[in-house]
Design a protein around this motif. Structure first.
Motif, PDB file in Angstrom:
ATOM      1  N   SER A  37       3.240   4.335  -9.158  1.00 15.25           N
ATOM      2  CA  SER A  37       4.347   3.432  -9.464  1.00 15.25           C
ATOM      3  C   SER A  37       4.101   2.049  -8.865  1.00 15.25           C
ATOM      4  O   SER A  37       4.256   1.030  -9.537  1.00 15.25           O
ATOM      5  CB  SER A  37       5.653   4.021  -8.929  1.00 15.25           C
TER       6      SER A  37
ATOM      7  N   SER B  34       6.634   1.898 -14.104  1.00 13.05           N
ATOM      8  CA  SER B  34       6.841   2.025 -12.670  1.00 13.05           C
ATOM      9  C   SER B  34       8.147   2.744 -12.343  1.00 13.05           C
ATOM     10  O   SER B  34       8.180   3.639 -11.494  1.00 13.05           O
ATOM     11  CB  SER B  34       6.821   0.629 -12.033  1.00 13.05           C
TER      12      SER B  34
ATOM     13  N   LEU C 257       8.630   6.348 -10.529  1.00 14.14           N
ATOM     14  CA  LEU C 257       9.417   6.409  -9.301  1.00 14.14           C
ATOM     15  C   LEU C 257      10.548   7.437  -9.421  1.00 14.14           C
ATOM     16  O   LEU C 257      10.795   8.209  -8.488  1.00 14.14           O
ATOM     17  CB  LEU C 257       9.979   5.027  -8.974  1.00 14.14           C
TER      18      LEU C 257
END
Length: 115
Positions: free
Chosen positions: A22, A43, A47
């Motif tokens: 990420s 990302s 996450l």
């Protein structure tokens, strides 16, 4: 070490792996500013998956069926979604770790699902 404990430890490893990926996606923004939106989506998705796997690590001790199936679903989704990316060494390692965790979860399902 029990298979169920090893499966849970693999969740920690996968959560850390996804967190690093990420952050890596965010660092690529400077290389291709026109792709900033896509890198941010990648990302955030990684996450969120990392946080869910980390939460699963802790929640699985309570032997909750929903958490078990959520974890298995995340692992399956991680394997499937890896095929939609350019497959490199990192992708293969990630896929193998997910497959190993999924196999261990299947093999120790009685320990996770017994209430």
């Amino acid at each position: 070490m029990k298979k169920s404990q090893l499966a849970r430890y693999l969740l920690l490893l996968l959560a850390a792996f996804l967190a690093v990926l990420s952050i890596g996606s965010l660092t690529r923004v400077a290389q291709a500013p026109e792709m900033v939106g896509l890198y941010i989506i990648y990302s955030l998705t990684m996450l969120i998956a990392s946080i869910l796997l980390l939460g699963s690590y802790f929640w699985l001790r309570k032997k909750n069926r929903a958490v078990y199936y959520l974890t298995v679903g995340i692992l399956v989704l991680n394997i499937i979604l890896t095929f939609f990316d350019q497959i490199g060494l990192v992708d293969v390692v990630f896929m193998l770790l997910n497959a190993a965790a999924l196999t261990l979860f299947y093999m120790s399902r009685d320990e996770f699902l017994s209430a």
